[in-house]
Design a protein around this motif. Structure first.
Motif, PDB file in Angstrom:
ATOM      1  N   LEU A  60       0.838  -1.200   0.000  1.00  0.00           N
ATOM      2  CA  LEU A  60       0.000   0.000   0.000  1.00  0.00           C
ATOM      3  C   LEU A  60       0.878   1.258   0.000  1.00  0.00           C
ATOM      4  O   LEU A  60       2.106   1.171   0.125  1.00  0.00           O
ATOM      5  CB  LEU A  60      -0.920   0.026   1.229  1.00  0.00           C
ATOM      6  N   HIS A  61       0.254   2.391  -0.088  1.00  0.00           N
ATOM      7  CA  HIS A  61       0.950   3.678  -0.036  1.00  0.00           C
ATOM      8  C   HIS A  61       1.581   3.875   1.352  1.00  0.00           C
ATOM      9  O   HIS A  61       1.044   3.386   2.349  1.00  0.00           O
ATOM     10  CB  HIS A  61      -0.074   4.784  -0.301  1.00  0.00           C
ATOM     11  N   GLU A  62       2.727   4.570   1.406  1.00  0.00           N
ATOM     12  CA  GLU A  62       3.420   4.682   2.700  1.00  0.00           C
ATOM     13  C   GLU A  62       2.674   5.528   3.736  1.00  0.00           C
ATOM     14  O   GLU A  62       3.062   5.568   4.893  1.00  0.00           O
ATOM     15  CB  GLU A  62       4.866   5.176   2.529  1.00  0.00           C
ATOM     16  N   THR A  63       1.583   6.172   3.327  1.00  0.00           N
ATOM     17  CA  THR A  63       0.779   6.911   4.310  1.00  0.00           C
ATOM     18  C   THR A  63      -0.039   5.950   5.199  1.00  0.00           C
ATOM     19  O   THR A  63      -0.606   6.367   6.200  1.00  0.00           O
ATOM     20  CB  THR A  63      -0.190   7.884   3.603  1.00  0.00           C
ATOM     21  N   PHE A  64      -0.104   4.671   4.836  1.00  0.00           N
ATOM     22  CA  PHE A  64      -0.805   3.699   5.688  1.00  0.00           C
ATOM     23  C   PHE A  64       0.140   3.233   6.788  1.00  0.00           C
ATOM     24  O   PHE A  64       1.355   3.131   6.563  1.00  0.00           O
ATOM     25  CB  PHE A  64      -1.289   2.505   4.855  1.00  0.00           C
ATOM     26  N   SER A  65      -0.431   2.900   7.934  1.00  0.00           N
ATOM     27  CA  SER A  65       0.429   2.570   9.079  1.00  0.00           C
ATOM     28  C   SER A  65       1.329   1.367   8.787  1.00  0.00           C
ATOM     29  O   SER A  65       2.517   1.423   9.059  1.00  0.00           O
ATOM     30  CB  SER A  65      -0.415   2.348  10.325  1.00  0.00           C
ATOM     31  N   GLU A  80      -9.679  -1.695   3.361  1.00  0.00           N
ATOM     32  CA  GLU A  80      -9.138  -0.540   4.081  1.00  0.00           C
ATOM     33  C   GLU A  80     -10.068   0.653   3.920  1.00  0.00           C
ATOM     34  O   GLU A  80     -10.983   0.623   3.092  1.00  0.00           O
ATOM     35  CB  GLU A  80      -7.766  -0.167   3.504  1.00  0.00           C
ATOM     36  N   THR A  81      -9.774   1.703   4.689  1.00  0.00           N
ATOM     37  CA  THR A  81     -10.403   2.989   4.405  1.00  0.00           C
ATOM     38  C   THR A  81      -9.273   3.961   4.087  1.00  0.00           C
ATOM     39  O   THR A  81      -8.157   3.798   4.578  1.00  0.00           O
ATOM     40  CB  THR A  81     -11.212   3.533   5.603  1.00  0.00           C
ATOM     41  N   GLY A  82      -9.577   4.957   3.257  1.00  0.00           N
ATOM     42  CA  GLY A  82      -8.531   5.907   2.884  1.00  0.00           C
ATOM     43  C   GLY A  82      -9.112   7.120   2.196  1.00  0.00           C
ATOM     44  O   GLY A  82     -10.334   7.251   2.068  1.00  0.00           O
ATOM     45  N   TRP A  83      -8.218   7.988   1.748  1.00  0.00           N
ATOM     46  CA  TRP A  83      -8.670   9.247   1.139  1.00  0.00           C
ATOM     47  C   TRP A  83      -8.106   9.468  -0.251  1.00  0.00           C
ATOM     48  O   TRP A  83      -8.499  10.401  -0.950  1.00  0.00           O
ATOM     49  CB  TRP A  83      -8.313  10.434   2.021  1.00  0.00           C
ATOM     50  N   GLY A  84      -7.169   8.635  -0.686  1.00  0.00           N
ATOM     51  CA  GLY A  84      -6.535   8.942  -1.974  1.00  0.00           C
ATOM     52  C   GLY A  84      -6.287   7.716  -2.830  1.00  0.00           C
ATOM     53  O   GLY A  84      -6.243   6.589  -2.328  1.00  0.00           O
ATOM     54  N   GLU A  85      -6.096   7.983  -4.105  1.00  0.00           N
ATOM     55  CA  GLU A  85      -5.771   6.912  -5.048  1.00  0.00           C
ATOM     56  C   GLU A  85      -4.251   6.788  -5.147  1.00  0.00           C
ATOM     57  O   GLU A  85      -3.536   7.783  -5.030  1.00  0.00           O
ATOM     58  CB  GLU A  85      -6.360   7.251  -6.423  1.00  0.00           C
ATOM     59  N   PHE A  86      -3.756   5.608  -5.355  1.00  0.00           N
ATOM     60  CA  PHE A  86      -2.307   5.398  -5.484  1.00  0.00           C
ATOM     61  C   PHE A  86      -2.060   4.070  -6.180  1.00  0.00           C
ATOM     62  O   PHE A  86      -3.007   3.288  -6.366  1.00  0.00           O
ATOM     63  CB  PHE A  86      -1.636   5.403  -4.097  1.00  0.00           C
ATOM     64  N   GLU A  87      -0.810   3.826  -6.540  1.00  0.00           N
ATOM     65  CA  GLU A  87      -0.492   2.562  -7.202  1.00  0.00           C
ATOM     66  C   GLU A  87      -0.114   1.501  -6.174  1.00  0.00           C
ATOM     67  O   GLU A  87       0.790   1.714  -5.368  1.00  0.00           O
ATOM     68  CB  GLU A  87       0.659   2.754  -8.186  1.00  0.00           C
TER      69      GLU A  87
HETATM   70  C1  SLL Z   1      -2.708  11.333  -3.430  1.00  0.00           C
HETATM   71  N1  SLL Z   1      -0.628  10.435  -4.274  1.00  0.00           N
HETATM   72  O1  SLL Z   1      -2.196  12.356  -2.995  1.00  0.00           O
HETATM   73  C2  SLL Z   1      -1.815  10.111  -3.632  1.00  0.00           C
HETATM   74  C3  SLL Z   1      -1.552   9.462  -2.333  1.00  0.00           C
HETATM   75  C4  SLL Z   1      -2.457   8.172  -0.451  1.00  0.00           C
HETATM   76  C5  SLL Z   1      -3.704   7.695   0.185  1.00  0.00           C
HETATM   77  C6  SLL Z   1      -2.734   8.822  -1.783  1.00  0.00           C
HETATM   78  C7  SLL Z   1      -4.067   6.769   3.808  1.00  0.00           C
HETATM   79  C8  SLL Z   1      -5.179   6.404   4.703  1.00  0.00           C
HETATM   80  C9  SLL Z   1      -4.768   6.134   6.094  1.00  0.00           C
HETATM   81  C10 SLL Z   1      -4.496   7.033   2.372  1.00  0.00           C
HETATM   82  O2  SLL Z   1      -5.630   6.924   1.968  1.00  0.00           O
HETATM   83  N2  SLL Z   1      -3.500   7.357   1.551  1.00  0.00           N
HETATM   84  O3  SLL Z   1      -3.664   6.492   6.464  1.00  0.00           O
HETATM   85  O4  SLL Z   1      -5.567   5.534   6.797  1.00  0.00           O
HETATM   86  O5  SLL Z   1      -3.881  11.270  -3.777  1.00  0.00           O
END
Ligand code: SLL
Length: 219
Positions: A60-65, A80-87
């Protein structure tokens, strides 16, 4: 270990994600998250693939724990839940009998409708979006033990006749794609013929003008 010569097994898999927006109330509870999503790898008919896949590692993206998520058994999926799209990276580890090295697939996690899928202007904002990809894994001359495993589970090799909303890959879809490619080819040929005709005409016209000019110069 001996290989079974002149044999080939094709395993058809689908990987990708579905996502849907969280309600306002849930958004508040989950801090920044706006969507819930599930990313998965499965057989083209939704069947179990654990006879040849040992584990799947989702990156997953490094913003996830904990960005690295290893799933040791079926179903091979992460929610998962999240706010953004990523590869996402999706590493497939095969069963040890296969002697195969892991392979890495990539998937763009999709949370929002895009212009080209026709959902963009839909009035129903709470609509679930999905993004699926199709892959064929081909085992050529497998080891004897692996041959047995593949032969005993041949069902994963069957591409369904028709597409459904949850499974867009089928013989029908393949045929439609072939038709579309053939039509595009036909159109390109038509354009080419047209342009060639125009070029021939222009060349002729140019020769005529040249001849006229020459005769004018000699008078
Ligand atoms: C963007 N480049 O800016 C992308 C990155 C990352 C999304 C998207 C984290 C959620 C969480 C999450 O959704 N990261 O930490 O629970 O759109």
């Amino acid at each position: 270990m001996a290989r079974v010569k002149n044999t080939r097994f094709t395993k058809r898999i689908v990987y990708g994600n579905i996502a849907s927006p969280l309600s306002q109330k849930k958004c508040a509870k989950t801090k920044d998250s706006t969507h819930k999503w599930t990313v998965f790898v499965r057989g083209v008919n939704g069947e179990d693939i654990s006879h040849f896949i040992k584990k799947v590692e989702f990156g997953l993206h490094e913003t996830f724990s904990t960005p690295k998520r290893v799933v040791e058994g079926p179903p091979f999926e992460i929610s998962e839940t999240g706010w953004g799209e990523f590869e996402l990276s999706i590493i497939l580890y095969f069963v040890p009998e296969s002697g195969e090295k892991p392979i890495t697939l990539y998937h763009d996690l999709r949370l929002h409708p895009h212009a080209d899928d026709g959902l963009m202007f839909s009035s129903n904002v709470s609509k679930t979006v999905s993004s699926f990809q199709y892959e064929e894994l081909i085992f050529i001359d497998p080891f004897k033990e692996m041959y047995q495993i593949l032969a005993d589970n041949d069902r994963t090799s069957i591409l369904p006749a028709r597409s459904t909303a949850s499974q867009p890959f089928s013989v029908q879809a393949e045929q439609e794609e072939i038709k579309a490619i053939e039509e595009a080819y036909r159109q390109v040929q038509e354009y080419l013929t047209n342009y060639k005709q125009r070029m021939d005409n222009a060349t002729k016209e140019m020769e005529q003008i040249k001849a006229e000019l020459e005769s004018l110069m000699h008078t």
